[in-house]
Write an enzyme that holds these catalytic residues in place. Structure first.
Site, PDB file in Angstrom:
ATOM      1  N   SER A  90      -8.057 -12.273  -0.153  1.00  0.00           N
ATOM      2  CA  SER A  90      -8.657 -11.268   1.028  1.00  0.00           C
ATOM      3  C   SER A  90      -8.273  -9.856   0.084  1.00  0.00           C
ATOM      4  O   SER A  90      -6.908  -9.776  -0.319  1.00  0.00           O
ATOM      5  CB  SER A  90      -7.853 -11.394   1.953  1.00  0.00           C
ATOM      6  OG  SER A  90      -8.529 -10.542   2.994  1.00  0.00           O
ATOM      7  N   GLU A  91      -9.043  -8.921   0.004  1.00  0.00           N
ATOM      8  CA  GLU A  91      -8.763  -7.673  -0.620  1.00  0.00           C
ATOM      9  C   GLU A  91      -7.540  -6.785  -0.080  1.00  0.00           C
ATOM     10  O   GLU A  91      -6.979  -5.978  -0.599  1.00  0.00           O
ATOM     11  CB  GLU A  91     -10.042  -6.931  -0.705  1.00  0.00           C
ATOM     12  CG  GLU A  91     -10.309  -6.303   0.870  1.00  0.00           C
ATOM     13  CD  GLU A  91     -11.896  -6.439   0.816  1.00  0.00           C
ATOM     14  OE1 GLU A  91     -12.296  -7.425   0.387  1.00  0.00           O
ATOM     15  OE2 GLU A  91     -12.768  -5.391   0.866  1.00  0.00           O
ATOM     16  N   ASN A  92      -7.231  -7.194   1.117  1.00  0.00           N
ATOM     17  CA  ASN A  92      -5.924  -6.546   1.646  1.00  0.00           C
ATOM     18  C   ASN A  92      -4.582  -7.091   1.291  1.00  0.00           C
ATOM     19  O   ASN A  92      -3.616  -6.677   1.900  1.00  0.00           O
ATOM     20  CB  ASN A  92      -6.081  -6.378   3.305  1.00  0.00           C
ATOM     21  CG  ASN A  92      -6.427  -7.697   3.902  1.00  0.00           C
ATOM     22  OD1 ASN A  92      -7.034  -8.331   3.570  1.00  0.00           O
ATOM     23  ND2 ASN A  92      -5.561  -7.942   5.072  1.00  0.00           N
ATOM     24  N   GLY A  93      -4.799  -8.033   0.512  1.00  0.00           N
ATOM     25  CA  GLY A  93      -3.480  -8.644  -0.038  1.00  0.00           C
ATOM     26  C   GLY A  93      -2.998 -10.082   0.109  1.00  0.00           C
ATOM     27  O   GLY A  93      -1.834 -10.035   0.557  1.00  0.00           O
TER      28      GLY A  93
END
Lengths: 220, 229, 220, 229
Positions: free
Chosen positions: D47-50
Site C-alpha cells: 500500500s503506497e501509504n507505507g
C-alpha cells in the site's frame, strides 16, 4: 508462502558471474557480510565492478577479492589503508572511481528509487565536478549525479524472517539499506532467521520486497 | 610559550561549542574534542555512519564492532541516541541540520576554502575522500582545528589553497595551537591569541593578512580562554 | 540538556505568521496532527502556502483552514473530496499546484537533504511535464523536479522523548517523515512524552535533530 | 451472457496474480481483488501509504485509523508485515520493485497508454492525481481492470487515448467483464473471452483492432477461467 532462506553460500551466490557489478554493504566491520565475502572469494571470479564504501582493511574482508585480482573497477569513497587494493591500484590493474560518501549513498538510492539522477551541491568547485553537468538552481550551482545499480548486493543483517524482512544491529545499517534497493539480486547474511510475525512491523528496517535471499552464517 | 598540545586544543574547541548543538567531529584530531565536552553543555554528537547522540568509548571488553564512529573506533550511544542509515545520515549533513562540524585540514584560505582530503603528493596510497566533503558543504557552521603551520614551518592558513579543495568558502573559524582565527568577509581576524603570542608572531606564521578582532581573548596552556570570547 | 517539550499550542506555534509555507503530514487521518491544525485555525492566519497530500475531508481537519480562507496556495497530490477546499478552488480564491504523490514526497525529501532537485520518470508524456526541464539519461527522458521546503512542518507522532526523538503508529509515518527534514521549525504532536533512553535507539523513526518542538495533545 | 459483475471480475484478476508476487491494488474496483486472492498464492500486498503485507479489513470495532489503505479504509497487517514512510513506499513503486500493479482506468490505448486520473470534464471538483501515476510508471507489470465500455457504450479500449494520460506505453493486460486483452507490440490480442461472447462482439465494443491470441480461454460467470491461460 514466500520463503527466501537459502541453506548454503553456493545457493546464496547462484548466478553471480564474471563481469558483474556487486555492491557490498558495511562501514568498517559494521554491516559487512564476511561470510558472503569469503564465499565469493572462493569462486575466483574476474572483472567484477565493486561498489563499496571501503576497499578492505584487514585480511578477511574485501582484501580477499583484491588479492586474487577479482576486481577490475571499484566505485568507492575511502579506499585508503587498504593494503591489497593499494597494491593493485599502484600496479594499475584496478580502476578507481572516487565518489564522496554522501554522493555515493545518494547515487545508490537513486538507482533503487527509479530516479534518473539528482543535483548535488557537493563537489562544486573541486576536482569532483570534472565530467559532470553543472546546473544552476536558484542561483546556486549543483552537479548532476547519476544513479548506480548492481547485479548483486550483499549486506549483513541481524535478524531476518523467512519472507526476507530484515533488522540490523546498531550502526550496521550504514550503506546496507540503500544497497538492498538497487540490485537485481539482494543477498542478506544474518545472525538469525525467524518466522513471519516474530519481527515487530514497526522495527523492520528493510522490508522483504528488497531481499531475494537470506543466509544464516551460523544457523540458529 | 609553545603552541597548545592536541588535548589542550581539543579542550579549547570543546569549550566553544554552543549548548545543545548537534555537532559532527571529523576523523582524526577533532575526534578528541569529545573527551572534553562537559555533560552540561548538552552537545549531541552525530556520526556520519548513522548514529546520533554518540557516547564515549566503551570499557575494554565491552566493544560492539557494529557500534563504531566514523574513524571506525568503538563507541557507545548515550541516552536518547538513535541509529539510522547512511542516506539519512548524509541528509542531515548535506541538508544543513548539523549545527557545527569541526574538521581537520591541510590548508584553509582567507576566503574560507578548505583543503583536507589530499596532500596533492603521490604517497603511493590511493586517494580517499570519505564524507568530510559532505560536512564541509552542508553543515551550518564549519570550524577547522589544525596545527598553525606545516611540519616544514610553512603556513597552512593561506591566501589561496594550493592543495585540491574540499569545498570553497565554507570555513568560519580556525582553531590552532597559536590562535583562534575568524574568517570574515573583511579577511582574517584573530579573536584569541596563545598566551605570550603577539599578533606579529601569528602573522609571521600565516600566509594571509590577519588583524585583531575587536576583542581578543587569551588562550592558556591548558586550552582555557581568559578575557572575552 | 536539550528539551523541546512545549506545554501549549501557543508555544508550539510561536513564530508562525501570515504568508508562511507550512507542511502538514498525514494521509487520511493517519499521521494528521489534529490538535495543531485546530490551534492554527484559531490563529486566523492569511496567505499560507500549504504542502500536504490532501486538502481536508471531514470538518475537523485542513478544511478548517480553507473555510476561513487562510490558504492562498496549496501544493498537493489529491485534493478531491475536499468540500471546503473545493469551494475556494471553484471561487478562484486558492491556487493549486497538483503534484504526483511520489514526486511530492521526493521533492520534500530533496529539500530536506540539501539537493537541488532530481530527475523523475514520472509525468513524462503527460500534462505534468509542462514547464519542466526534460533531461535524457541513458536514452530515457526524465523531468527535473525541484525541492520543496517550508517555514513550519506539523506532524503527528506516537511517542516522543524530551530530546525530540519520535516514533509513529503504524501507517502514520507516511509524509510525516520527509516533512520533518524540510522545514525551519518542526512541530510534532504526540500521544506521550518520555525521558531520553526510554525509546529503543533501534526503534526511533525520526531522530531528534529534525524536531524543534514537541507537544502532547493530552499530556500523560 | 452478460458482462462479469465486479466481484467476478475481481476473482478473475485475483486468479491470475503470480504466486508470491508483490502486488499493489489501485484505489476503487481493484481494491476488491484482495478479497479473492487465495492465501496459498502467497501474494504480498503493498500500500503506497507505507504498508507491506497488508491484511484484510479488521472486524467491526477493531479499526485503527493509523492503519488504513490507499483508499483510506481500515485494514490490518499480515504476519511479516512492515511499516515505512512514503518516500520508501514510492521508491518501491518508481524503482521497479512492485511485480504487478492493478489499476482502474477510463481509457487504455492499443499502445498501452493509460488515462486514469482525469475525465477531462470539469465536474466542479478540483483535479487529483495521487499516486497512481507513480505505479503506472514504475511497477514491473501494469494490469488494468475496468468496464469494457463507458456508460454511454463508447469503447474504453481505444486506438489513442483522448483523455489526459497517466503514463504512456505501460499497460500489458486489460481485464474487463467481456475479455482479457493483451497489449502486444503487434496490437491487441484477446486471450480470454466471456463465455458466450464472440470475438466480433468484443471487437464491436473495442476502439482498436483486436485479434485472438494463439490460445483463448473462456471466462465463466463467476470469474473462473476454463481452457488454457
Amino acid at each position: 508462502m514466500r520463503n527466501v532462506v537459502v541453506e548454503s553460500a553456493a545457493a546464496a551466490l547462484a548466478g553471480l558471474r564474471d563481469g558483474h557489478t556487486v555492491m557490498v554493504g558495511g562501514f568498517g566491520g559494521a554491516g559487512m557480510p564476511r561470510g558472503i565475502i569469503t564465499a565469493v572469494a572462493e569462486l575466483g571470479l574476474r572483472d567484477l565492478t565493486l561498489i563499496s564504501n571501503n576497499a578492505g582493511a584487514s585480511g578477511d574482508d574485501l582484501s580477499l577479492w583484491f588479492r586474487q585480482g577479482m576486481v577490475r573497477r571499484i566505485i568507492c569513497s575511502y579506499p585508503r589503508s587498504a593494503k591489497d587494493f593499494g597494491a593493485q591500484y599502484r600496479a594499475g590493474t584496478v580502476e578507481l572511481e572516487l565518489v564522496p560518501q554522501g554522493t555515493l549513498v545518494e547515487r545508490i538510492r537513486a538507482g533503487g528509487a527509479g530516479l534518473g539522477g539528482f543535483l548535488s551541491p557537493v563537489g562544486v568547485g573541486t576536482v569532483f565536478e570534472q565530467g559532470k553537468q553543472k546546473i544552476a538552481i536558484g542561483g546556486r550551482d549543483y552537479l548532476l549525479e547519476l544513479p548506480l545499480r548492481a547485479d548483486f548486493t550483499f549486506v549483513k543483517g541481524k535478524v531476518a524472517d523467512t519472507l526476507g524482512n530484515l533488522t540490523f544491529n546498531k550502526a550496521a545499517r550504514n550503506h546496507c539499506i540503500v544497497m538492498t534497493t538497487a540490485a537485481d539480486t539482494v543477498v542478506a547474511e544474518v545472525d538469525r532467521i525467524v518466522e513471519p510475525g516474530e519481527l515487530d512491523p514497526e522495527s523492520i528496517v528493510t522490508p522483504c520486497i528488497f531481499v531475494d535471499r537470506v543466509f544464516a552464517r551460523s544457523p540458529a | 610559550m609553545s603552541p597548545l598540545d592536541r588535548d589542550a586544543l581539543a579542550r579549547l574547541v570543546a569549550s566553544q561549542l554552543p549548548h545543545n548543538a548537534f555537532v559532527n567531529l571529523g576523523i582524526g584530531a577533532p575526534t578528541r574534542i569529545a573527551n572534553f565536552v562537559p555533560n552540561e553543555a548538552g552537545v549531541i554528537l552525530h556520526s556520519e555512519n548513522g548514529i546520533l547522540n554518540m557516547g564515549p568509548a566503551p570499557a575494554p571488553g565491552q566493544e560492539d564492532w557494529d557500534l563504531i564512529n566514523a574513524g571506525k573506533s568503538p563507541v557507545t550511544v548515550a541516552a536518547g541516541g538513535a541509529f539510522f542509515d547512511s542516506s539519512l545520515a548524509f541528509a542531515m549533513m548535506r541538508g544543513g541540520h548539523i549545527d557545527v562540524a569541526v574538521l581537520g585540514a591541510f590548508q584553509v584560505s582567507s576566503g574560507g576554502d578548505i583543503a583536507n582530503w589530499s596532500t596533492g603528493r603521490n604517497d603511493g596510497e590511493p586517494p580517499g575522500i570519505g564524507g568530510a566533503i559532505d560536512l564541509a558543504v552542508g553543515a551550518k557552521t564549519i570550524w577547522v582545528m589544525m596545527d598553525h603551520v606545516a611540519r616544514d614551518g610553512s603556513p597552512r592558513i593561506v591566501a589561496e589553497c594550493t592543495l585540491p579543495l574540499t569545498a570553497a568558502g565554507v570555513v568560519s573559524r580556525v582553531f590552532t595551537g597559536l590562535a583562534i582565527i575568524e574568517v570574515t568577509p573583511q579577511g582574517l581576524e584573530a579573536s584569541a591569541l596563545r598566551d605570550g603570542a603577539s599578533l606579529e608572531a601569528v602573522q609571521a606564521a600565516t600566509g594571509a593578512p590577519v588583524r585583531l578582532a575587536g576583542q581578543v581573548a587569551t588562550i592558556m596552556a591548558d586550552g582555557t580562554l581568559t578575557g572575552a570570547h
